[in-house]
Design a protein around this motif. Structure first.
Motif, PDB file in Angstrom:
ATOM      1  N   ARG A   3       0.834  -1.201   0.000  1.00 59.61           N
ATOM      2  CA  ARG A   3       0.000   0.000   0.000  1.00 59.61           C
ATOM      3  C   ARG A   3       0.871   1.255   0.000  1.00 59.61           C
ATOM      4  O   ARG A   3       2.023   1.220   0.439  1.00 59.61           O
ATOM      5  CB  ARG A   3      -0.904  -0.003   1.245  1.00 59.61           C
ATOM      6  CG  ARG A   3      -1.993  -1.051   1.218  1.00 59.61           C
ATOM      7  CD  ARG A   3      -2.881  -0.942   2.443  1.00 59.61           C
ATOM      8  NE  ARG A   3      -2.206  -1.369   3.650  1.00 59.61           N
ATOM      9  CZ  ARG A   3      -2.413  -2.541   4.271  1.00 59.61           C
ATOM     10  NH1 ARG A   3      -3.272  -3.409   3.757  1.00 59.61           N
ATOM     11  NH2 ARG A   3      -1.763  -2.847   5.382  1.00 59.61           N
ATOM     12  N   ALA A 113      -8.498   8.142   0.079  1.00 57.09           N
ATOM     13  CA  ALA A 113      -8.197   6.712   0.216  1.00 57.09           C
ATOM     14  C   ALA A 113      -9.428   5.940   0.674  1.00 57.09           C
ATOM     15  O   ALA A 113      -9.683   4.821   0.201  1.00 57.09           O
ATOM     16  CB  ALA A 113      -7.051   6.524   1.205  1.00 57.09           C
ATOM     17  N   GLU A 117     -11.528   3.180  -1.547  1.00 56.83           N
ATOM     18  CA  GLU A 117     -11.288   1.871  -0.937  1.00 56.83           C
ATOM     19  C   GLU A 117      -9.867   1.391  -1.255  1.00 56.83           C
ATOM     20  O   GLU A 117      -9.644   0.227  -1.591  1.00 56.83           O
ATOM     21  CB  GLU A 117     -12.335   0.853  -1.397  1.00 56.83           C
ATOM     22  CG  GLU A 117     -13.741   1.224  -0.955  1.00 56.83           C
ATOM     23  CD  GLU A 117     -14.781   0.175  -1.343  1.00 56.83           C
ATOM     24  OE1 GLU A 117     -14.439  -0.764  -2.083  1.00 56.83           O
ATOM     25  OE2 GLU A 117     -15.926   0.303  -0.877  1.00 56.83           O
ATOM     26  N   ALA A 118      -8.937   2.327  -1.165  1.00 60.60           N
ATOM     27  CA  ALA A 118      -7.521   2.058  -1.417  1.00 60.60           C
ATOM     28  C   ALA A 118      -6.722   2.635  -0.254  1.00 60.60           C
ATOM     29  O   ALA A 118      -6.094   3.693  -0.374  1.00 60.60           O
ATOM     30  CB  ALA A 118      -7.072   2.685  -2.729  1.00 60.60           C
TER      31      ALA A 118
END
Length: 316
Positions: A3, A113, A117-118
């Motif tokens: 991520r 974010a 949904e990151a």
């Protein structure tokens, strides 16, 4: 794929070493926010810009909070030197900061974010003021956090500033209380395992004897030597207790943390002797969200990782 990573830092010697490990081992920061702490905000920001320039990182830097939520700021210039980097030689040219609105940047980045949904990971290496201000203003952005690694606190009550408190938490206990009570996937790397992972002066001398005299190893050795001098001056022997580098190592290789405790963590915000103490709620009486606290680490594995990082940076 890892991520995206945001580092929140107060720009001291061990912060710079932590960023060096991340860059060397493939986890370059995507964003950086700075906060008061080891030194004042402006100096901390300058230090991070210098560190990123030496390491060849283009991460954008946003300056954040210059004081705690309550009371006056403390600093750790006695540990990190008046300039916060132990007099390490700085590059002639550095980038400029992107903004002085670090808290707003945190909010916007985590909001995006969450919506996408990151989620992003956060490595917090200083007082938790920026994060507390952001989450207090906009609680929903917590959904944008993948994992929060916090260097701070104690697990056995043995502080490094007072008998009860570690510096990052003592610098803003109210902020730490806000952040550590959030229902986030949080890992706290406290002071005691940093002492457990201490690197000896002899091993560090041997390491830097193999690195040559280029800009990067010279810069990194100056950081290490500052922390060694302080350890000797405090009667702890010739060693480096790797506070922020250990937190970075836990982010990179979770197996370095050999024993973690999952429970709520309370922060003492008052008291004559225990302000800034982190108290593990092992009986589970306080209805706090559970986080993971590192109690013990694999010191040889950390040493190997640290040496690999320094060697890699010295070759570039």
């Amino acid at each position: 794929m890892a991520r995206p990573l945001l580092i929140d830092t107060d720009g001291g010697t061990d912060d710079a070493l932590a960023i060096a490990l991340l860059v060397a081992l493939g986890r370059r920061p995507d964003y950086v926010t700075t906060v008061f702490g080891n030194v004042g905000l402006d100096q901390a920001t300058d230090n991070i810009l210098a560190t990123l320039a030496v390491l060849g990182s283009q991460a954008p830097v946003h300056a954040g909070a210059d004081r705690p939520l309550i009371g006056a700021a403390i600093d750790a210039s006695d540990v990190h030197g008046e300039d916060g980097l132990g007099g390490a030689p700085r590059p002639a040219k550095t980038a400029s900061i992107v903004s002085r609105n670090g808290v707003d940047f945190l909010r916007a980045t985590l909001r995006q974010a969450a919506r996408a949904e990151a989620p992003i990971d956060i490595l917090a290496l200083g007082p938790l003021t920026n994060l507390a201000l952001a989450f207090r203003a906009e609680p929903a952005i917590a959904a944008g956090v993948g994992e929060l690694i916090v260097m701070g606190g104690t697990c056995f009550g043995r502080g490094n500033v007072t008998g009860a408190a570690e510096f990052n938490i003592l610098a803003d206990p109210e902020a730490a209380s806000i952040v550590l009570s959030l229902p986030l996937p949080t890992v706290m790397v406290p002071w005691e395992p940093c002492v457990e992972a201490a690197l000896s002066g002899a091993d560090l001398d041997a390491l830097f004897a193999r690195t040559g005299s280029g800009q990067r190893p010279t810069f990194l050795k100056a950081l290490v030597d500052q922390l060694r001098r302080v350890s000797i001056a405090y009667g702890e022997g010739d060693r480096l207790s790797p506070a922020d580098p250990l937190a970075a190592a836990v982010l990179i290789e979770r197996g370095i943390a050999t024993h973690l405790v999952r429970c709520g963590v309370a922060v003492e915000c008052g008291g004559a002797f225990a302000r800034g103490a982190t108290i593990l709620d092992l009986p589970g009486k306080w209805d706090l969200p559970a986080i993971e606290t590192v109690e013990h680490v694999d010191a040889p594995a950390f040493k190997a990782l640290f040496e690999r990082a320094i060697a890699a940076l010295s070759r570039d």
